[in-house]
Design an enzyme around this catalytic site. Structure first.
Site, PDB file in Angstrom:
ATOM      1  N   HIS A  16     -48.340  28.081 -14.754  1.00  0.00           N
ATOM      2  CA  HIS A  16     -48.353  29.542 -14.571  1.00  0.00           C
ATOM      3  C   HIS A  16     -47.025  30.149 -15.025  1.00  0.00           C
ATOM      4  O   HIS A  16     -46.993  31.147 -15.737  1.00  0.00           O
ATOM      5  CB  HIS A  16     -48.582  29.906 -13.107  1.00  0.00           C
ATOM      6  CG  HIS A  16     -49.951  29.578 -12.610  1.00  0.00           C
ATOM      7  ND1 HIS A  16     -51.030  30.387 -12.818  1.00  0.00           N
ATOM      8  CD2 HIS A  16     -50.404  28.518 -11.921  1.00  0.00           C
ATOM      9  CE1 HIS A  16     -52.105  29.851 -12.269  1.00  0.00           C
ATOM     10  NE2 HIS A  16     -51.745  28.710 -11.714  1.00  0.00           N
ATOM     11  N   ASP A  73     -35.214  29.499 -11.025  1.00  0.00           N
ATOM     12  CA  ASP A  73     -35.479  29.185  -9.623  1.00  0.00           C
ATOM     13  C   ASP A  73     -35.780  30.502  -8.938  1.00  0.00           C
ATOM     14  O   ASP A  73     -35.127  31.519  -9.209  1.00  0.00           O
ATOM     15  CB  ASP A  73     -34.301  28.469  -8.965  1.00  0.00           C
ATOM     16  CG  ASP A  73     -34.766  27.674  -7.744  1.00  0.00           C
ATOM     17  OD1 ASP A  73     -35.777  26.961  -7.848  1.00  0.00           O
ATOM     18  OD2 ASP A  73     -34.124  27.779  -6.686  1.00  0.00           O
TER      19      ASP A  73
HETATM   20  P1  IMP Z   1     -39.580  27.512  -7.733  1.00  0.00           P
HETATM   21  O1  IMP Z   1     -38.766  28.488  -8.476  1.00  0.00           O
HETATM   22  O2  IMP Z   1     -40.570  26.838  -8.632  1.00  0.00           O
HETATM   23  O3  IMP Z   1     -38.756  26.541  -6.933  1.00  0.00           O
HETATM   24  O4  IMP Z   1     -40.478  28.354  -6.746  1.00  0.00           O
HETATM   25  C1  IMP Z   1     -40.179  28.500  -5.378  1.00  0.00           C
HETATM   26  C2  IMP Z   1     -41.424  28.886  -4.640  1.00  0.00           C
HETATM   27  O5  IMP Z   1     -41.751  30.225  -4.941  1.00  0.00           O
HETATM   28  C3  IMP Z   1     -42.666  28.054  -4.958  1.00  0.00           C
HETATM   29  O6  IMP Z   1     -43.397  27.899  -3.759  1.00  0.00           O
HETATM   30  C4  IMP Z   1     -43.432  28.903  -5.930  1.00  0.00           C
HETATM   31  O7  IMP Z   1     -44.819  28.684  -5.839  1.00  0.00           O
HETATM   32  C5  IMP Z   1     -43.056  30.296  -5.473  1.00  0.00           C
HETATM   33  N1  IMP Z   1     -43.037  31.218  -6.601  1.00  0.00           N
HETATM   34  C6  IMP Z   1     -42.212  31.171  -7.686  1.00  0.00           C
HETATM   35  N2  IMP Z   1     -42.511  32.181  -8.520  1.00  0.00           N
HETATM   36  C7  IMP Z   1     -43.544  32.852  -7.949  1.00  0.00           C
HETATM   37  C8  IMP Z   1     -44.306  33.972  -8.363  1.00  0.00           C
HETATM   38  O8  IMP Z   1     -44.127  34.578  -9.430  1.00  0.00           O
HETATM   39  N3  IMP Z   1     -45.267  34.373  -7.513  1.00  0.00           N
HETATM   40  C9  IMP Z   1     -45.521  33.743  -6.326  1.00  0.00           C
HETATM   41  N4  IMP Z   1     -44.853  32.687  -5.902  1.00  0.00           N
HETATM   42  C10 IMP Z   1     -43.873  32.237  -6.720  1.00  0.00           C
END
Ligand code: IMP
Length: 200
Positions: A16, A73
């Site tokens: 995504h 992040d």
């Molecule tokens: P990371 O940046 O991949 O570590 O994401 C941290 C958390 O935030 C994860 O649980 C992701 O699923 C959530 N997350 C990151 N970007 C989005 C977004 O655009 N929409 C909803 N959740 C997000």
């Protein structure tokens, strides 16, 4: 600088995120996935801040694989929870982490009866290029936490996040282009592109 970022790796396994970023950068950069470079590493995210984690991921790919690299992040920061889950958003619910349904359920549980539902998503993107090129940008979207999940699109916390600019819709009720227009990641990505264009 523009020529040495023509082909970059986006340090994520999240399809995504990859398609969101590719949609924003268009033809400006050729974005490779970790799979494209045969990287199947479990890249550590042990930092205490979004900045540290995005740098850790970008540095890992640059040092080990030699590619110019983008890493992001993201944290969901909820006012009534003193900024939680924040940098721990992926591992909010107990367990191995990255269980979006469990994370959302815990968030909704912790927000039961809470009237101040303000929150924001913040994304930090680090770009490492050439021998020592480093750019760090961020993007923010303000909103509120819904009382129950809405919509099927997107990923992560999208069904429970209602951006202020979307008239009551959750991110998961918006199509990809509409989300990208106002999202934390869309904003951070456009800031990065503007920065690179200015330097070209
Ligand atoms: P990371 O940046 O991949 O570590 O994401 C941290 C958390 O935030 C994860 O649980 C992701 O699923 C959530 N997350 C990151 N970007 C989005 C977004 O655009 N929409 C909803 N959740 C997000």
């Amino acid at each position: 600088m523009a020529s040495d970022v023509r082909e970059i790796v986006f340090a994520t396994n999240n399809a995504h995120k990859l398609s969101e970023l590719r949609a924003v950068v268009g033809d400006h950069l050729k974005v490779l996935s970790l799979e494209d470079i045969d990287c199947h590493d479990d890249i550590p995210e042990t930092g205490d801040t979004l900045e540290e984690n995005s740098m850790l991921k970008a540095r890992w790919v640059k040092d080990k694989y030699g590619y110019d690299c983008i890493a992001d992040d993201t944290g969901l920061e909820v006012v009534a929870l003193d900024g939680a889950p924040g940098v721990h958003s992926a591992r909010y619910a107990p367990g191995d982490g990255h269980d979006s349904k469990a994370n959302m359920e815990l968030l909704l549980h912790n927000m039961e009866g809470v009237t101040d539902r303000r929150a924001r998503f913040r994304t930090v993107i680090t770009l490492l290029t050439g021998a020592d090129g480093c750019r760090v940008v961020d993007g923010v979207v303000n909103g509120t936490i819904a009382t129950s999940p809405r919509g099927e699109n997107g990923f992560g916390y999208d069904p429970v996040f209602l951006p202020d600019e979307a008239a009551g819709l959750s991110f998961a009720q918006m199509d990809a282009d509409a989300k990208n227009m106002i999202s934390h990641r869309g904003r951070a990505t456009r800031t990065l592109l503007n920065l690179l264009e200015k330097q070209a």
